[in-house]
Design a protein around this motif. Structure first.
Motif, short mmCIF file in Angstrom:
data_model
loop_
_atom_site.label_atom_id
_atom_site.label_comp_id
_atom_site.label_asym_id
_atom_site.label_seq_id
_atom_site.Cartn_x
_atom_site.Cartn_y
_atom_site.Cartn_z
N LEU A 22 32.35 39.15 8.04
CA LEU A 22 33.22 39.31 9.38
C LEU A 22 32.91 37.85 9.86
CD1 LEU A 22 34.27 40.63 11.59
CD2 LEU A 22 32.11 41.59 12.14
N LEU A 23 31.91 37.15 10.02
CA LEU A 23 31.82 36.12 10.58
C LEU A 23 32.46 34.88 9.93
CD1 LEU A 23 30.32 34.30 12.80
CD2 LEU A 23 28.62 33.86 11.26
N GLY A 24 32.64 34.97 8.63
CA GLY A 24 33.27 34.03 7.78
C GLY A 24 34.82 34.14 8.26
N ALA A 25 35.34 35.39 8.38
CA ALA A 25 36.74 35.62 8.94
C ALA A 25 37.06 35.09 10.06
CB ALA A 25 37.00 36.97 8.66
N TRP A 26 36.21 35.47 10.75
CA TRP A 26 36.20 35.18 12.43
C TRP A 26 36.45 33.34 12.44
CZ3 TRP A 26 33.30 31.81 15.54
CH2 TRP A 26 33.75 31.79 16.89
N HIS A 29 39.79 32.20 11.56
CA HIS A 29 40.69 32.64 12.13
C HIS A 29 40.60 31.71 13.58
CE1 HIS A 29 43.47 34.93 14.51
NE2 HIS A 29 42.49 35.29 15.43
N ASP A 30 39.38 31.77 13.91
CA ASP A 30 39.20 30.78 15.15
C ASP A 30 39.33 29.31 15.15
OD1 ASP A 30 38.75 33.47 16.45
OD2 ASP A 30 37.83 32.63 18.01
N ALA A 31 39.19 28.83 14.07
CA ALA A 31 39.38 27.44 13.80
C ALA A 31 40.87 27.23 14.04
CB ALA A 31 39.05 27.00 12.23
N LEU A 80 28.66 35.89 19.46
CA LEU A 80 28.80 37.60 19.40
C LEU A 80 28.96 38.08 18.39
CD1 LEU A 80 29.02 40.35 21.30
CD2 LEU A 80 31.51 39.76 21.25
N MET A 81 29.97 37.41 17.50
CA MET A 81 30.38 37.60 16.02
C MET A 81 28.98 37.51 15.23
SD MET A 81 33.07 39.26 16.30
CE MET A 81 34.06 39.38 14.82
N THR A 128 46.54 33.00 10.57
CA THR A 128 45.30 33.31 9.61
C THR A 128 45.11 34.96 9.86
OG1 THR A 128 43.94 32.76 11.52
CG2 THR A 128 44.02 31.13 9.63
N ALA A 129 45.57 35.41 10.82
CA ALA A 129 45.33 36.83 11.28
C ALA A 129 45.74 37.85 10.02
CB ALA A 129 46.20 37.29 12.42
N PRO A 130 46.92 37.66 9.39
CA PRO A 130 47.09 38.61 8.20
C PRO A 130 46.18 38.18 7.30
CG PRO A 130 49.08 37.58 8.84
CD PRO A 130 47.89 36.71 9.43
N LEU A 131 45.81 37.18 6.99
CA LEU A 131 44.70 36.72 5.75
C LEU A 131 43.27 37.26 5.91
CD1 LEU A 131 45.67 32.97 5.61
CD2 LEU A 131 46.80 35.03 4.15
#
Length: 132
Positions: A22-26, A29-31, A80-81, A128-131
């Motif tokens: 979850l943190l990795g995906a975040w 995405h946030d990058a 938070l993440m 990045t959202a769909p990925l």
């Protein structure tokens, strides 16, 4: 009646690598958001006003976010993440905090796709959202 009780094993849950995912995906995405949000609204405003003429100008004014404010918001969400991922790792993914963060991240990603559909173009985070 026996003095010894047999314990039923709790389900193992998910591996810590999954909850830390979850943190990795975040982060991925946030990058994208870190790089793309500042200045996006001023570049996209003519297209947005053309495609959504009923939206008041003050709404478009409110979309302009400074790089510093953007980075601060992203860093706070990162804390938070990270906390949610750690709690998920600790509980095998059964933590309510972790599960809420996971659902929230999924819904957040869906809003990026919806925003791009409504505005008929790129919005920061949609790549990045769909990925993730």
């Amino acid at each position: 009646m026996s003095r010894w009780r047999t314990r039923t094993a709790e389900p193992a849950g998910v591996p810590a690598t999954v909850t830390w995912g979850l943190l990795g995906a975040w982060l991925v995405h946030d990058a994208e958001e870190l790089v793309m949000i500042p200045g996006w609204s001023s570049r996209a405003r003519p297209r947005l006003e053309r495609n959504l003429p009923w939206v008041p100008g003050r709404v478009w004014d409110g979309l302009d976010v400074s790089p510093r404010r953007n980075a601060t918001a992203i860093a706070l969400m990162g804390v938070l993440m990270a906390a949610a991922s750690a709690d998920g790792a600790r509980t095998g993914g059964r933590s309510g905090f972790y599960q809420a963060a996971l659902v929230g991240f999924g819904l957040h990603s869906a809003t990026h796709v919806a925003q791009s559909a409504v505005t008929r173009g790129y919005t920061p985070g949609v790549a990045t959202a769909p990925l993730v």
